[in-house]
Scaffold this motif. Sequence first.
Motif, PDB file in Angstrom:
ATOM      1  N   ASN A   1       4.420  -6.077  -7.176  1.00 39.43           N
ATOM      2  CA  ASN A   1       5.758  -5.191  -5.885  1.00 39.43           C
ATOM      3  C   ASN A   1       6.339  -4.631  -6.599  1.00 39.43           C
ATOM      4  OD1 ASN A   1       3.389  -5.218  -3.792  1.00 39.43           O
ATOM      5  ND2 ASN A   1       4.478  -6.814  -2.952  1.00 39.43           N
TER       6      ASN A   1
ATOM      7  N   ARG B   1       8.280   4.184  -7.379  1.00 36.32           N
ATOM      8  CA  ARG B   1       8.782   4.901  -6.423  1.00 36.32           C
ATOM      9  C   ARG B   1      10.493   5.119  -6.344  1.00 36.32           C
ATOM     10  NH1 ARG B   1       5.433   6.298  -2.232  1.00 36.32           N
ATOM     11  NH2 ARG B   1       3.788   4.755  -2.462  1.00 36.32           N
TER      12      ARG B   1
ATOM     13  N   GLU C   1       2.924   2.029   3.752  1.00 35.45           N
ATOM     14  CA  GLU C   1       3.891   1.259   4.044  1.00 35.45           C
ATOM     15  C   GLU C   1       4.737   1.694   3.379  1.00 35.45           C
ATOM     16  OE1 GLU C   1       2.927  -3.122   3.736  1.00 35.45           O
ATOM     17  OE2 GLU C   1       1.733  -2.295   2.432  1.00 35.45           O
ATOM     18  N   LEU C   2       4.844   2.720   1.607  1.00 33.46           N
ATOM     19  CA  LEU C   2       5.833   3.249   1.177  1.00 33.46           C
ATOM     20  C   LEU C   2       6.114   4.416   1.873  1.00 33.46           C
ATOM     21  CD1 LEU C   2       5.573   0.929  -1.922  1.00 33.46           C
ATOM     22  CD2 LEU C   2       7.451   1.177   0.020  1.00 33.46           C
ATOM     23  N   GLN C   3       4.961   5.401   2.386  1.00 30.83           N
ATOM     24  CA  GLN C   3       5.404   6.783   2.778  1.00 30.83           C
ATOM     25  C   GLN C   3       7.057   6.994   4.043  1.00 30.83           C
ATOM     26  OE1 GLN C   3       3.341   8.303   1.734  1.00 30.83           O
ATOM     27  NE2 GLN C   3       3.892  10.363   2.083  1.00 30.83           N
TER      28      GLN C   3
ATOM     29  N   ILE D   1       5.606  -1.333  -8.276  1.00 34.90           N
ATOM     30  CA  ILE D   1       5.749  -0.847  -8.074  1.00 34.90           C
ATOM     31  C   ILE D   1       6.753   0.038  -6.883  1.00 34.90           C
ATOM     32  CG2 ILE D   1       4.051   0.075  -5.025  1.00 34.90           C
ATOM     33  CD1 ILE D   1       2.006  -1.726  -5.782  1.00 34.90           C
TER      34      ILE D   1
ATOM     35  N   SER E   1       0.389  -1.358  -0.235  1.00 37.43           N
ATOM     36  CA  SER E   1       0.270  -0.306   0.402  1.00 37.43           C
ATOM     37  C   SER E   1       1.633   1.546  -0.159  1.00 37.43           C
ATOM     38  CB  SER E   1      -0.667   0.199   0.859  1.00 37.43           C
ATOM     39  OG  SER E   1      -0.417   0.522   1.960  1.00 37.43           O
ATOM     40  N   ASP E   2       0.083   2.588  -0.242  1.00 38.49           N
ATOM     41  CA  ASP E   2       1.126   3.363  -0.475  1.00 38.49           C
ATOM     42  C   ASP E   2       1.529   3.959   1.274  1.00 38.49           C
ATOM     43  OD1 ASP E   2       1.379   4.601  -2.754  1.00 38.49           O
ATOM     44  OD2 ASP E   2      -0.222   5.759  -3.062  1.00 38.49           O
TER      45      ASP E   2
END
Length: 196
Positions: free
Chosen positions: A184, A191, A127-129, A187, A124-125
Amino acid sequence: YLSLLSKIKEGREDILTELAGIYRKMGKRKEASGVLYELAMLKAAGKDFAQAKTLLDDAVRLNPENEAAKKERDRIKLELTYQSLAPAAPAAVPAAVKQEEAPGIPEHLTKVEGFLVAPDRVLSDAELQGRSKAELRVMRNEIFARHGRIFQSADLSAFFSAKPWYKQDPNYADSKLSEVDKQNMKILQEREDKMK
């Protein structure tokens, strides 16, 4: 035809493959096993040990009494094991780009015991923030590591080798990645690319 093929088979992979197929169709398991053994020896001479092992496995399955095939199969298994234990050669990366492409492993990630990326669901976004480019790189490569990829990069190799779940697989292929893994990967790569 078999007699002719037998006379010209020496060192010819195509003829040996055809012979093995004919013997199998005829139900001549011992003869097929012998031809597969010869074919495996050609593959081993060309350093294609994975293919040679597969051929030798077939040869032994067709004729469990083929001692030469058993002995050679064991030798090749040992060779493949040695290859998997050998340290991977570092990739040739120009010094100017080395720092950007290989930013190192953030210290706090070495303390993580489990996986950074859940293997069974898409990231999810949230988790990557706030993740750094170095963290994203490690997370992306963890997906490969779960399937046994052997790393060229010294820092990744050392990092994953310290994980109890990591087992190097000399037969690693990207085809082992699941659909979730691929999503994944995409993604994480997107990023990472945005952070250049």
